[in-house]
Design an enzyme around this catalytic site. Structure first.
Site, PDB file in Angstrom:
ATOM      1  N   GLY A  33      -5.143 -21.772  15.247  1.00  6.80           N
ATOM      2  CA  GLY A  33      -4.214 -22.728  14.658  1.00  6.80           C
ATOM      3  C   GLY A  33      -4.745 -23.291  13.365  1.00  6.80           C
ATOM      4  O   GLY A  33      -5.750 -22.812  12.834  1.00  6.80           O
ATOM      5  N   ASN A  34      -4.066 -24.290  12.849  1.00  3.76           N
ATOM      6  CA  ASN A  34      -4.524 -24.947  11.615  1.00  3.76           C
ATOM      7  C   ASN A  34      -4.224 -26.440  11.702  1.00  3.76           C
ATOM      8  O   ASN A  34      -3.607 -26.904  12.661  1.00  3.76           O
ATOM      9  CB  ASN A  34      -3.884 -24.300  10.385  1.00  3.76           C
ATOM     10  CG  ASN A  34      -2.381 -24.444  10.395  1.00  3.76           C
ATOM     11  OD1 ASN A  34      -1.844 -25.531  10.251  1.00  3.76           O
ATOM     12  ND2 ASN A  34      -1.676 -23.332  10.606  1.00  3.76           N
TER      13      ASN A  34
END
Ligand code: CTP
Ligand code: CA
Length: 229
Positions: A33-34
């Protein structure tokens, strides 16, 4: 400040905004993810709706309340987001890609949770590239005169990288945020310059993401056929 804030200058305009950050599954319990909070995309959706637009917000893993008067649809991965964006783009006047789309995803998603085994190193996770949604939407232009807006966060050579990116993507406007030193990610304020396909650059006044959003909509509004502003 923002010309159209508090007016109904986007009445009758159909917009699709993506927000947040995609998650790419590794196994049933893990993902890549980010750090995108989704705040800028949510602010863009909320301000467009406040200005009369009909707004679909494609929300990728965001923990924020739904903006008033906005049709919110949830997606998880880049490929799900692509499907939703292409569906929305079919009837949209404006498409805004504010989401942080994972550039890569794990090549395979294991059906079972990856377990650790004492004394062994885990197998590497092979990555493959995700589709570039902004480039695809810009290229396809599902409707004549459709306006496509991209976002970019850059740490170095902000303007040069932004110009190259705008050309590569083929969008009409690219909102370039300078990041690093705690700017942009997860903060309420934002600092940005908007680059246009014609080569202009417009400084966005530093301020809350709602004000940034209103200034972006001002620039979009000038490109909508029939706008007199
Ligand atoms: N974007 C997209 N699909 C992707 C990657 C990015 O639609 N697979 C969009 C983002 O939503 C954003 C714009 O493209 O509007 C720029 O994203 P950015 O990550 O800055 O661009 P990249 O081409 O991925 O370049 P970089 O190598 O700098 O990450
Ligand atoms: Ca990227």
């Amino acid at each position: 400040l923002a010309r159209g804030a508090g007016t109904a200058d986007l009445a009758g305009v159909r917009v699709v905004v993506s927000a947040g950050g995609t998650r790419e599954a590794i196994d049933p319990v893990r993902f890549l993810g980010n750090r995108s909070s989704g705040r800028q995309g949510y602010a863009l959706a909320a301000t467009a709706a406040a200005r009369g637009a009909s707004v679909t917000l494609l929300s990728a893993n965001v923990e924020l309340p739904d903006p008033a008067g906005v049709d919110v649809r949830r997606v998880t991965s880049a490929r799900e987001l692509r499907e939703a964006v292409l569906e929305g783009a079919a009837t949209a006047d404006v498409v805004v890609m504010a989401a942080a789309v994972a550039d890569f995803r794990p090549d395979t998603v294991t059906a079972s949770k990856i377990k650790k085994t004492a004394g062994t190193t885990p197998a590497p996770i092979a990555l493959v590239e995700n589709p570039d949604i902004l480039a695809e939407v810009s290229r396809e232009r599902a409707r004549p005169g459709q306006i496509v807006v991209g976002f970019a966060a850059e740490t170095d050579n902000v303007l040069d990288n932004g110009r190259a990116k705008l050309a590569r993507k083929g969008c009409d406007l690219l909102v370039v945020n300078q990041v690093g030193d705690g700017r942009a990610f997860g903060t309420a304020d934002n600092q940005a310059v908007v680059l246009t396909a014609e080569g202009a650059s417009v400084e966005i006044e530093r301020g809350p993401k709602e004000d940034v959003a209103d200034q972006v909509w001002d620039l979009v509004a000038t490109r909508i056929p029939g706008d007199t502003g």
